[in-house]
Design an enzyme around this catalytic site. Structure first.
Site, mmCIF file in Angstrom:
data_model
loop_
_atom_site.group_PDB
_atom_site.id
_atom_site.type_symbol
_atom_site.label_atom_id
_atom_site.label_comp_id
_atom_site.label_asym_id
_atom_site.label_seq_id
_atom_site.Cartn_x
_atom_site.Cartn_y
_atom_site.Cartn_z
ATOM 1 N N LYS A 1 8.298 -10.066 2.170
ATOM 2 C CA LYS A 1 9.388 -9.403 2.461
ATOM 3 C C LYS A 1 10.763 -9.702 2.134
ATOM 4 O O LYS A 1 10.976 -10.677 1.304
ATOM 5 C CB LYS A 1 9.642 -9.662 4.161
ATOM 6 C CG LYS A 1 8.479 -8.884 5.189
ATOM 7 C CD LYS A 1 8.339 -7.482 4.575
ATOM 8 C CE LYS A 1 8.711 -6.445 5.876
ATOM 9 N NZ LYS A 1 8.276 -5.220 5.496
ATOM 10 N N GLU B 105 8.403 -2.783 -4.896
ATOM 11 C CA GLU B 105 8.106 -1.309 -4.548
ATOM 12 C C GLU B 105 8.638 -0.325 -5.750
ATOM 13 O O GLU B 105 8.386 0.778 -5.843
ATOM 14 C CB GLU B 105 8.704 -0.848 -3.383
ATOM 15 C CG GLU B 105 10.548 -1.094 -3.283
ATOM 16 C CD GLU B 105 11.173 -2.445 -3.195
ATOM 17 O OE1 GLU B 105 10.275 -3.398 -3.114
ATOM 18 O OE2 GLU B 105 12.196 -2.206 -3.092
ATOM 19 N N HIS C 272 13.705 -3.190 -1.131
ATOM 20 C CA HIS C 272 13.977 -1.997 -0.323
ATOM 21 C C HIS C 272 15.268 -2.033 -0.309
ATOM 22 O O HIS C 272 16.122 -2.034 0.987
ATOM 23 C CB HIS C 272 13.186 -1.874 1.030
ATOM 24 C CG HIS C 272 11.758 -1.627 0.930
ATOM 25 N ND1 HIS C 272 11.158 -0.437 0.347
ATOM 26 C CD2 HIS C 272 10.694 -2.396 0.812
ATOM 27 C CE1 HIS C 272 9.858 -0.511 0.271
ATOM 28 N NE2 HIS C 272 9.549 -1.679 0.647
ATOM 29 N N ARG D 107 2.101 -11.997 6.764
ATOM 30 C CA ARG D 107 1.533 -12.233 5.351
ATOM 31 C C ARG D 107 2.238 -13.426 4.501
ATOM 32 O O ARG D 107 3.182 -13.994 5.188
ATOM 33 C CB ARG D 107 1.743 -10.981 4.518
ATOM 34 C CG ARG D 107 0.946 -9.644 5.249
ATOM 35 C CD ARG D 107 1.390 -8.365 4.501
ATOM 36 N NE ARG D 107 2.464 -7.897 5.067
ATOM 37 C CZ ARG D 107 3.257 -6.891 4.411
ATOM 38 N NH1 ARG D 107 2.770 -6.188 3.687
ATOM 39 N NH2 ARG D 107 4.462 -6.514 4.965
ATOM 40 N N TYR E 75 8.984 -7.749 -2.096
ATOM 41 C CA TYR E 75 9.448 -6.091 -1.694
ATOM 42 C C TYR E 75 11.023 -6.499 -1.581
ATOM 43 O O TYR E 75 11.357 -7.624 -0.792
ATOM 44 C CB TYR E 75 8.752 -5.684 -0.282
ATOM 45 C CG TYR E 75 7.459 -5.537 -0.499
ATOM 46 C CD1 TYR E 75 7.272 -4.312 -1.433
ATOM 47 C CD2 TYR E 75 6.351 -5.933 0.012
ATOM 48 C CE1 TYR E 75 5.563 -3.775 -1.477
ATOM 49 C CE2 TYR E 75 4.737 -5.438 -0.036
ATOM 50 C CZ TYR E 75 4.943 -4.408 -0.913
ATOM 51 O OH TYR E 75 3.429 -4.154 -1.046
ATOM 52 N N ASP F 280 8.008 4.978 8.476
ATOM 53 C CA ASP F 280 8.790 3.979 7.862
ATOM 54 C C ASP F 280 9.835 4.906 7.028
ATOM 55 O O ASP F 280 10.706 4.463 6.409
ATOM 56 C CB ASP F 280 8.247 3.064 7.099
ATOM 57 C CG ASP F 280 7.138 3.794 5.893
ATOM 58 O OD1 ASP F 280 6.605 4.935 5.831
ATOM 59 O OD2 ASP F 280 6.668 3.039 4.941
HETATM 60 N N1 LIG Z 1 3.638 2.620 8.633
HETATM 61 C C1 LIG Z 1 3.088 1.711 7.609
HETATM 62 O O1 LIG Z 1 3.012 0.609 8.012
HETATM 63 C C2 LIG Z 1 2.963 2.475 6.404
HETATM 64 C C3 LIG Z 1 2.325 1.630 5.314
HETATM 65 C C4 LIG Z 1 2.097 2.022 4.275
HETATM 66 C C5 LIG Z 1 2.599 3.391 3.630
HETATM 67 N N2 LIG Z 1 3.315 3.801 4.930
HETATM 68 C C6 LIG Z 1 4.018 5.376 4.405
HETATM 69 O O2 LIG Z 1 2.949 6.531 4.577
HETATM 70 C C7 LIG Z 1 3.576 7.518 3.775
HETATM 71 C C8 LIG Z 1 2.515 8.039 2.721
HETATM 72 O O3 LIG Z 1 2.426 7.035 1.472
HETATM 73 P P1 LIG Z 1 1.462 7.194 0.417
HETATM 74 O O4 LIG Z 1 1.452 6.231 -0.314
HETATM 75 O O5 LIG Z 1 0.067 7.899 0.767
HETATM 76 O O6 LIG Z 1 2.289 8.403 -0.266
HETATM 77 P P2 LIG Z 1 1.623 9.270 -1.552
HETATM 78 O O7 LIG Z 1 2.951 9.953 -2.328
HETATM 79 O O8 LIG Z 1 0.220 8.875 -1.932
HETATM 80 O O9 LIG Z 1 1.181 10.703 -0.786
HETATM 81 C C9 LIG Z 1 1.857 11.615 0.030
HETATM 82 C C10 LIG Z 1 1.354 12.884 0.088
HETATM 83 O O10 LIG Z 1 2.069 13.664 0.916
HETATM 84 C C11 LIG Z 1 2.007 14.969 0.420
HETATM 85 N N3 LIG Z 1 2.867 15.889 0.993
HETATM 86 C C12 LIG Z 1 4.104 15.968 0.574
HETATM 87 N N4 LIG Z 1 4.733 16.958 1.672
HETATM 88 C C13 LIG Z 1 3.657 17.371 2.124
HETATM 89 C C14 LIG Z 1 3.626 18.594 3.175
HETATM 90 N N5 LIG Z 1 4.928 19.137 3.711
HETATM 91 N N6 LIG Z 1 2.407 18.969 3.550
HETATM 92 C C15 LIG Z 1 1.126 18.100 3.212
HETATM 93 N N7 LIG Z 1 1.504 17.149 2.564
HETATM 94 C C16 LIG Z 1 2.768 16.656 1.890
HETATM 95 C C17 LIG Z 1 2.256 14.886 -1.125
HETATM 96 O O11 LIG Z 1 1.679 15.865 -1.869
HETATM 97 C C18 LIG Z 1 1.073 13.565 -1.429
HETATM 98 O O12 LIG Z 1 -0.175 13.914 -1.794
HETATM 99 C C19 LIG Z 1 4.891 7.090 3.104
HETATM 100 O O13 LIG Z 1 5.979 7.444 3.718
HETATM 101 C C20 LIG Z 1 4.790 5.430 3.117
HETATM 102 O O14 LIG Z 1 6.052 4.996 3.192
HETATM 103 C C21 LIG Z 1 3.761 3.450 5.994
#
Ligand SMILES: NC(=O)c1ccc[n+]([C@@H]2O[C@H](COP(=O)([O-])OP(=O)(O)OC[C@H]3O[C@@H](n4cnc5c(N)ncnc54)[C@H](O)[C@@H]3O)[C@@H](O)[C@H]2O)c1
Length: 372
Positions: A75, A118, A96, A15, A94, A270
């Protein structure tokens, strides 16, 4: 203001911090956009695109850092980049910092002012500069999961939408936030039979109101999760408990009850991942198998679609970047408390309490830093 955008140097990062469109907007507001030669190539933007937008192409990162008043990146600055930051310079990217004492130390020592994407907030309690990457990762999850389900990749050999006379794949999305909602939308659009689990009743009500019968939703208990995972062809992990490691919602013991060749896509990797058997993988080698179940656990999923991700991030950062450039960081942060929430470091002082707590460092309140 001179706004500098260096080429990203973190491995696997394609990016770029400023699109040609963003550069054009900056120039139209009377600023100089200084883009390192080739910075946009990974995202499909040529130097000629930037020149057409009125930007100036600079040969080296050293010159970009030495000339710019504000550095805009994607980053966190790498060690070699941190050495080039200077007192009074503004860094917008970002960061972190909480798990990264070395970076925190270097930023404090540089004397720069650093605003972290973030931790910028919005009026709804959301994180507007993180959300676009969650949208990308969420929409990508069913796509990579569908690929993982293909026989040649070790999967069950199931087509997401089935065909007339053959049932579609069953997809379970754990967590109905930004990632989960976008994942469910795309999986349903591919024709799969989709159920979202979440622990927030208001969120489930919202999903029900907005998406009706496009996908089902269920309250997330251990029992409901076990029942749905047992029957699933694909499980997408999308939970987040802010500030905490992801809870392990699918244990290794549960894998033996799943259908052989089913796919687990752990977007929450992550934050440590929400499946017990998850370990972070890379785009170069994204999947592995445990007890007959295929796992996809890439920690920087948006990097796979660097152009879309760059554009999505650029749309979200642009208004903040323009405000910072137009008003200077002090006035911009004074006018917008959500931008002030992004302030992590100023003139050798840490200004973000959660980072101070995580690293055991003293913190100056951001409003005090504004006045200093
Ligand atoms: N791998 C990647 O490249 C990448 C990229 C973007 C985001 N992410 C990660 O994805 C994850 C989700 O991000 P998001 O933006 O959707 O967060 P978000 O806060 O919008 O959504 C998280 C959801 O999880 C729910 N939750 C919490 N505990 C729970 C449980 N025990 N059972 C069911 N649901 C539960 C919450 O109520 C919430 O609705 C984060 O860890 C974020 O860092 C990873």
């Amino acid at each position: 203001m001179k706004i500098g955008c260096p080429t990203e140097i973190k491995p696997q990062e394609f990016r770029v911090g400023m699109t040609p469109d963003a550069a054009r907007e900056a120039v139209n507001h009377g600023h100089k956009a200084l883009i390192q030669k080739g910075a946009g190539l990974g995202a499909g933007f040529t130097d000629a695109d930037y020149i057409a937008a009125g930007a100036v192409i600079i040969d080296t990162a050293e010159e970009v850092f030495a000339t710019a008043d504000m550095i805009v990146k994607v980053k966190e600055p790498q060690a070699v980049e941190r050495k080039m930051l200077r007192e009074g310079q503004l860094l917008f990217t970002y960061l972190h910092l909480a798990p990264d004492p070395d970076q925190t130390h270097d930023l404090l020592e540089s004397g720069c002012t650093a605003i972290a994407y973030e931790t910028v907030t919005d009026a709804n309690g959301g994180l507007p500069l993180l959300a676009p990457m969650s949208e990308v990762a969420g929409r990508l999850a069913p796509q990579v999961g569908a690929w993982t389900l293909q026989k040649a990749n070790g999967g069950r050999g199931i087509l997401m939408g089935g065909v007339p006379g053959v049932a579609p794949a069953k997809v379970v999305v754990i967590g109905g936030g930004v990632v989960g909602t976008h994942a469910a939308k795309i999986a349903a659009g591919m024709g799969a039979d989709v159920t979202i689990l979440d622990r927030s009743l208001p969120r489930l009500k919202y999903l029900d109101d907005v998406f009706g019968h496009v996908f089902k939703n269920q309250y997330s208990t251990a029992g409901a999760t076990a029942d749905l995972v047992r029957e699933a062809d694909m499980v997408i992990g999308a939970v987040l408990i802010p500030g905490a490691e992801a809870p392990k919602l699918v244990s290794r013991a549960m894998l033996s009850e799943m259908k052989p060749g089913a796919a687990l896509v752990d977007v929450a990797i992550d934050q440590g991942g929400c499946f017990e058997t998850s370990r972070a993988t890379t785009h170069a080698d994204p999947i592995y198998e445990v007890d007959g179940i295929m796992h996809y656990c890439v920690a920087n999923m948006p990097g796979a679609v660097a152009r879309t991700s760059t554009q999505a991030l650029g749309n979200a950062t642009l208004p903040f970047m323009l405000n910072l450039a137009n008003k200077g960081w002090r006035q911009a942060c004074e006018d917008d408390p959500h931008l002030l929430n992004g302030l992590n470091v100023h003139a050798g002082k840490l200004t973000y309490f959660a980072v101070g707590k995580a690293l055991g460092l003293d913190v100056t309140s951001p409003s005090l830093a504004l006045k200093s």
